[in-house]
Design an enzyme around this catalytic site. Structure first.
Site, mmCIF file in Angstrom:
data_model
loop_
_atom_site.group_PDB
_atom_site.id
_atom_site.type_symbol
_atom_site.label_atom_id
_atom_site.label_comp_id
_atom_site.label_asym_id
_atom_site.label_seq_id
_atom_site.Cartn_x
_atom_site.Cartn_y
_atom_site.Cartn_z
ATOM 1 C CE LYS A 1 -2.134 -3.008 -15.455
ATOM 2 N NZ LYS A 1 -0.824 -2.743 -14.845
ATOM 3 N NE ARG B 1 -2.746 1.232 -8.896
ATOM 4 C CZ ARG B 1 -2.975 0.103 -9.566
ATOM 5 N NH1 ARG B 1 -4.209 -0.164 -9.972
ATOM 6 N NH2 ARG B 1 -2.000 -0.726 -9.850
ATOM 7 N NE ARG C 1 2.620 -11.987 -8.002
ATOM 8 C CZ ARG C 1 2.090 -10.919 -8.588
ATOM 9 N NH1 ARG C 1 2.513 -10.557 -9.801
ATOM 10 N NH2 ARG C 1 1.146 -10.216 -7.984
ATOM 11 N NE ARG D 1 -3.537 -9.826 -6.926
ATOM 12 C CZ ARG D 1 -2.869 -10.616 -7.774
ATOM 13 N NH1 ARG D 1 -2.862 -11.937 -7.604
ATOM 14 N NH2 ARG D 1 -2.246 -10.094 -8.805
#
Length: 369
Positions: free
Chosen positions: A193, A268, A313, A325
């Protein structure tokens, strides 16, 4: 929304509301004048619809005539008003009611009073369907007012923009922000994205607003909104939607002349989507599309595991965390998919392939908005 010449206009006052205002004005004037035969005077060109519909409703005998003045160029009221066509009948001793379509600065009204100063009328009354109190600069009394409106240019119901729009039965208001393309870009973790947002903002000259970046900027720079958000985060509480919306509003205001925005990471929830719609509406704009990059879960997992080798990460290095996730993304996005689908604004785009291929697919959607 409609386009006249180079300007866009949005719906403002319905035909039903106009009819209701005219009916009320007719009732008030008929009550005040009683059995006397008034002369209704329309100001051309704009008032032809107002006068026509008004006299149809008027319950008693009346006379009708018109005068024509020049007072507008484009979307601005000019100071130079000239009497083009005058009166041809004797109005001595008669009650005259000026039927205006709109009164803003009052310049036309001043000319009307000058014209009728020597006509020896019994009474001169002013009636206007639309009135802009913020723009009015004169001291002449307005006896009858249909609808008070903000000081924004309108078209329809006899009012025009450079000749167009008089025939529209409703009233449309000019969009302060002209045509924009506003996108909500979604995609599960690893869908690419961010990469696509960078390409799209360059190709379409859009402003990319990442909620995460906006939060980090405000907190780092210790803005009032940043400190407010941090106070919630420090307590382990969710930042209220209004705080986030206020941050986004500040970003939109910074880029008031932008051709559009890409919203990344917001909304969201349905409540956030509704808040974003209200924010864009306040800017005379709207969200044009929610575009979601669609990628199979296994492909996403492999992409993120590969990214984790260089990103550092920890949430990119554990497959269980990655899948959780992704699942969280679908749970949240499913609600928004329904929200935007109901507005015919949801577009799913295949997110598998080369970066260039995916950009082409995204562009095909945007080009058809």
């Amino acid at each position: 929304m409609i386009k006249l010449h180079d300007k866009y206009f949005k719906p403002f006052i319905s035909a039903k509301e106009i009819d209701s205002a005219l009916t009320r004005m007719v009732s008030e004037i008929a009550h005040d004048i009683g059995d006397e035969i008034p002369v209704f005077v329309g100001i051309l060109n704009g008032s032809f619809m107002v006068v026509s519909d008004f006299v149809k409703k008027y319950p008693n005998p009346c006379e009708v005539t018109f005068i024509k003045l020049a007072s507008y160029e484009g979307v601005k009221s000019t100071e130079d008003i000239q009497r083009l066509i005058g009166l041809t009948q004797d109005l001595s001793g008669k009650t005259v009611v000026i039927l205006e379509d709109i009164i803003d600065t009052g310049n036309t009204l001043a000319e009307v009073h000058r014209i009728f100063k020597n006509e020896n009328v019994k009474a001169l009354k002013i009636a206007t369907l639309f009135y802009k109190p913020e723009a009015y600069k004169k001291d002449f009394k307005l006896h009858y007012i249909g609808i008070e409106i903000p000081n924004k240019f309108i078209v329809g119901y006899g009012l025009d923009y450079d000749g167009l729009g008089r025939d529209i039965p409703e009233i449309y208001q000019i969009k302060e922000t002209q045509h924009m393309t506003n996108l909500v870009l979604f995609g599960p973790p690893g869908a690419g994205k961010g990469t696509q947002a960078n390409f799209l903002k360059e190709k379409y000259n859009l402003i990319h607003i990442s909620t995460g970046d906006v939060f980090r900027f405000n907190i780092k720079n210790e803005t009032a909104l940043g400190m407010l958000a941090k106070s919630y985060m420090d307590k382990g509480a969710l930042v209220p939607d209004q705080v986030t919306i206020d941050m986004l509003n500040a970003e939109v205001e910074k880029n008031a002349d932008a051709k559009g925005f890409i919203f990344d990471g917001f909304p969201r929830t349905n409540a956030q989507a509704e808040a974003l719609d209200k924010l864009m509406e306040s800017k005379d704009s709207e969200i044009n599309a929610m575009i979601a990059l669609e990628v199979d879960d296994d492909v996403l997992v492999q992409r993120l595991l590969a990214r984790g080798k260089t990103s550092g990460r920890p949430d990119d290095a554990d497959e269980t965390i990655i899948r959780n996730r992704i699942l969280e993304y679908y749970n949240k996005t499913a609600i928004l998919k329904d929200y935007y689908s109901a507005q015919n604004k949801y577009f799913g785009v295949d997110g598998v392939g080369s970066i260039e291929d995916i950009t082409v697919r995204l562009s095909a959607v945007i080009d058809n908005l």
